[in-house]
Design a protein around this motif. Structure first.
Motif, PDB file in Angstrom:
ATOM      1  N   GLN A   1       0.826  -1.213   0.000  1.00  0.00           N
ATOM      2  CA  GLN A   1       0.000   0.000   0.000  1.00  0.00           C
ATOM      3  C   GLN A   1       0.859   1.261   0.000  1.00  0.00           C
ATOM      4  O   GLN A   1       0.552   2.253  -0.657  1.00  0.00           O
ATOM      5  N   LEU A   2       1.978   1.165   0.807  1.00  0.00           N
ATOM      6  CA  LEU A   2       2.889   2.316   0.840  1.00  0.00           C
ATOM      7  C   LEU A   2       3.514   2.544  -0.523  1.00  0.00           C
ATOM      8  O   LEU A   2       3.632   3.696  -0.981  1.00  0.00           O
ATOM      9  N   GLY A   3       3.912   1.433  -1.189  1.00  0.00           N
ATOM     10  CA  GLY A   3       4.469   1.580  -2.537  1.00  0.00           C
ATOM     11  C   GLY A   3       3.455   2.156  -3.504  1.00  0.00           C
ATOM     12  O   GLY A   3       3.772   3.035  -4.316  1.00  0.00           O
ATOM     13  N   ALA A   4       2.200   1.604  -3.378  1.00  0.00           N
ATOM     14  CA  ALA A   4       1.147   2.142  -4.247  1.00  0.00           C
ATOM     15  C   ALA A   4       0.902   3.617  -3.958  1.00  0.00           C
ATOM     16  O   ALA A   4       0.701   4.433  -4.867  1.00  0.00           O
ATOM     17  N   SER A   5       0.923   3.974  -2.655  1.00  0.00           N
ATOM     18  CA  SER A   5       0.716   5.376  -2.285  1.00  0.00           C
ATOM     19  C   SER A   5       1.848   6.251  -2.830  1.00  0.00           C
ATOM     20  O   SER A   5       1.611   7.365  -3.326  1.00  0.00           O
ATOM     21  N   ARG A   6       3.075   5.730  -2.704  1.00  0.00           N
ATOM     22  CA  ARG A   6       4.209   6.493  -3.239  1.00  0.00           C
ATOM     23  C   ARG A   6       4.103   6.649  -4.755  1.00  0.00           C
ATOM     24  O   ARG A   6       4.400   7.718  -5.300  1.00  0.00           O
ATOM     25  N   ALA A   7       3.693   5.537  -5.432  1.00  0.00           N
ATOM     26  CA  ALA A   7       3.528   5.634  -6.889  1.00  0.00           C
ATOM     27  C   ALA A   7       2.437   6.643  -7.239  1.00  0.00           C
ATOM     28  O   ALA A   7       2.582   7.452  -8.164  1.00  0.00           O
ATOM     29  N   ALA A   8       1.320   6.551  -6.458  1.00  0.00           N
ATOM     30  CA  ALA A   8       0.236   7.511  -6.704  1.00  0.00           C
ATOM     31  C   ALA A   8       0.699   8.935  -6.432  1.00  0.00           C
ATOM     32  O   ALA A   8       0.349   9.882  -7.153  1.00  0.00           O
ATOM     33  N   GLN A   9       1.518   9.077  -5.364  1.00  0.00           N
ATOM     34  CA  GLN A   9       2.038  10.417  -5.058  1.00  0.00           C
ATOM     35  C   GLN A   9       2.948  10.915  -6.178  1.00  0.00           C
ATOM     36  O   GLN A   9       2.900  12.090  -6.557  1.00  0.00           O
ATOM     37  N   ALA A  10       3.790   9.968  -6.688  1.00  0.00           N
ATOM     38  CA  ALA A  10       4.673  10.361  -7.791  1.00  0.00           C
ATOM     39  C   ALA A  10       3.863  10.763  -9.019  1.00  0.00           C
ATOM     40  O   ALA A  10       4.165  11.754  -9.692  1.00  0.00           O
ATOM     41  N   ARG A  11       2.791   9.949  -9.291  1.00  0.00           N
ATOM     42  CA  ARG A  11       1.932  10.307 -10.432  1.00  0.00           C
ATOM     43  C   ARG A  11       1.259  11.657 -10.195  1.00  0.00           C
ATOM     44  O   ARG A  11       1.147  12.481 -11.106  1.00  0.00           O
ATOM     45  N   SER A  12       0.810  11.855  -8.949  1.00  0.00           N
ATOM     46  CA  SER A  12       0.158  13.133  -8.636  1.00  0.00           C
ATOM     47  C   SER A  12       1.125  14.296  -8.796  1.00  0.00           C
ATOM     48  O   SER A  12       0.775  15.369  -9.321  1.00  0.00           O
ATOM     49  N   GLN A  13       2.363  14.086  -8.326  1.00  0.00           N
ATOM     50  CA  GLN A  13       3.359  15.138  -8.491  1.00  0.00           C
ATOM     51  C   GLN A  13       3.662  15.397  -9.955  1.00  0.00           C
ATOM     52  O   GLN A  13       3.816  16.556 -10.382  1.00  0.00           O
ATOM     53  N   GLY A  14       3.746  14.278 -10.754  1.00  0.00           N
ATOM     54  CA  GLY A  14       3.954  14.466 -12.193  1.00  0.00           C
ATOM     55  C   GLY A  14       2.801  15.217 -12.836  1.00  0.00           C
ATOM     56  O   GLY A  14       3.001  16.129 -13.639  1.00  0.00           O
ATOM     57  N   GLU A  15       1.564  14.815 -12.461  1.00  0.00           N
ATOM     58  CA  GLU A  15       0.395  15.524 -12.987  1.00  0.00           C
ATOM     59  C   GLU A  15       0.389  16.973 -12.527  1.00  0.00           C
ATOM     60  O   GLU A  15       0.001  17.875 -13.282  1.00  0.00           O
ATOM     61  N   LEU A  16       0.821  17.187 -11.270  1.00  0.00           N
ATOM     62  CA  LEU A  16       0.880  18.565 -10.776  1.00  0.00           C
ATOM     63  C   LEU A  16       1.894  19.387 -11.566  1.00  0.00           C
ATOM     64  O   LEU A  16       1.621  20.540 -11.944  1.00  0.00           O
ATOM     65  N   ARG A  17       3.064  18.772 -11.824  1.00  0.00           N
ATOM     66  CA  ARG A  17       4.066  19.487 -12.629  1.00  0.00           C
ATOM     67  C   ARG A  17       3.538  19.760 -14.040  1.00  0.00           C
ATOM     68  O   ARG A  17       3.743  20.848 -14.591  1.00  0.00           O
TER      69      ARG A  17
END
Length: 233
Positions: free
Chosen positions: A59-75
């Motif tokens: 779940q933490l990995g998925a959350s980190r991946a989701a966070q990375a995707r969110s950060q990419g989408e934010l950028r």
């Protein structure tokens, strides 16, 4: 898991040391089974905890991946926002230029309209000048025609005066107004504009006194159109 096993083994060792002399074989077997059961339960608990830890890690990995995707989408969103702002600024500049061009066009159109009005006024003046020029040409033609007619009349009158018969004059007639037929002379002329008695006498080579006496003039004053008789050469 290893910690639980160590604890179970420690408890079993303590029990064995404390009551090995007093425990019977049956009691020892029961205790051994209890320890095994507790150890199995501890192993199951440890496996469950391990599985839960793995789940949490996933779940933490998925959350980190989701966070990375969110950060990419934010950028990406930030880049799109910056691009949109740049496009908006460019469009604002284009709009300002278009407004300035429209204002300049309106000003130019007003100036062009003023120039067209001025050209129309000049065209009317040119047309009026052309009409005036035509009238002037007509008047000049009329003047030339009248001048030619006057010259013809002068020639005819002079010829008539030359052919006129001599006649005696009456002492009662006014000075300078005797008709050609009543003056004893074979030459005559009509006074033109700019002529003077002195210039006529000099031009025809006659004496001024004779010209005045023959035409019965008291002074040197003569009028345009007046008929004068020239003395015989």
């Amino acid at each position: 898991m290893r910690i639980v096993q160590i604890r179970c083994m420690s408890m079993a060792a303590c029990l064995l040391l404390a009551g090995c002399s007093s425990l019977s074989t049956n009691n020892y077997a029961i205790m051994h089974e209890a320890l095994k059961e507790e150890s199995a339960q501890a192993q199951r608990t440890a496996a469950s905890l391990h599985a839960e830890v793995q789940t949490l890690q996933e779940q933490l990995g998925a959350s980190r991946a989701a966070q990375a995707r969110s950060q990419g989408e934010l950028r990406d969103s930030e880049r799109r926002l910056i691009e949109a702002q740049r496009i908006a600024e460019v469009k604002q500049d284009d709009l300002a230029k278009a407004r300035a061009a429209r204002e300049q066009g309106e000003k130019t159109g007003y100036q062009v309209q003023l120039q067209l009005n001025e050209l129309e006024r000049l065209r009317q003046q040119v047309l009026e000048a052309n009409r005036e020029q035509k009238r002037i040409k007509v008047l000049q033609a009329s003047i030339a025609r009248l001048t030619k007619e006057v010259a013809t009349l002068n020639t005819t009158l002079r010829d008539s005066l030359v052919r006129a018969k001599p006649a005696t004059t009456s002492p009662d007639e006014p000075l300078g107004t005797l008709p050609p037929a009543q003056i004893q002379s074979s030459r005559g002329l009509i006074v033109q504009a700019g002529d003077t008695l002195f210039s006529l006498a000099r031009f025809y080579d006659v004496a001024l006194a004779d010209l005045k006496r023959l035409n019965r003039l008291a002074t040197d004053r003569i009028l345009v159109g007046q008929v004068l008789i020239l003395p015989e050469p």
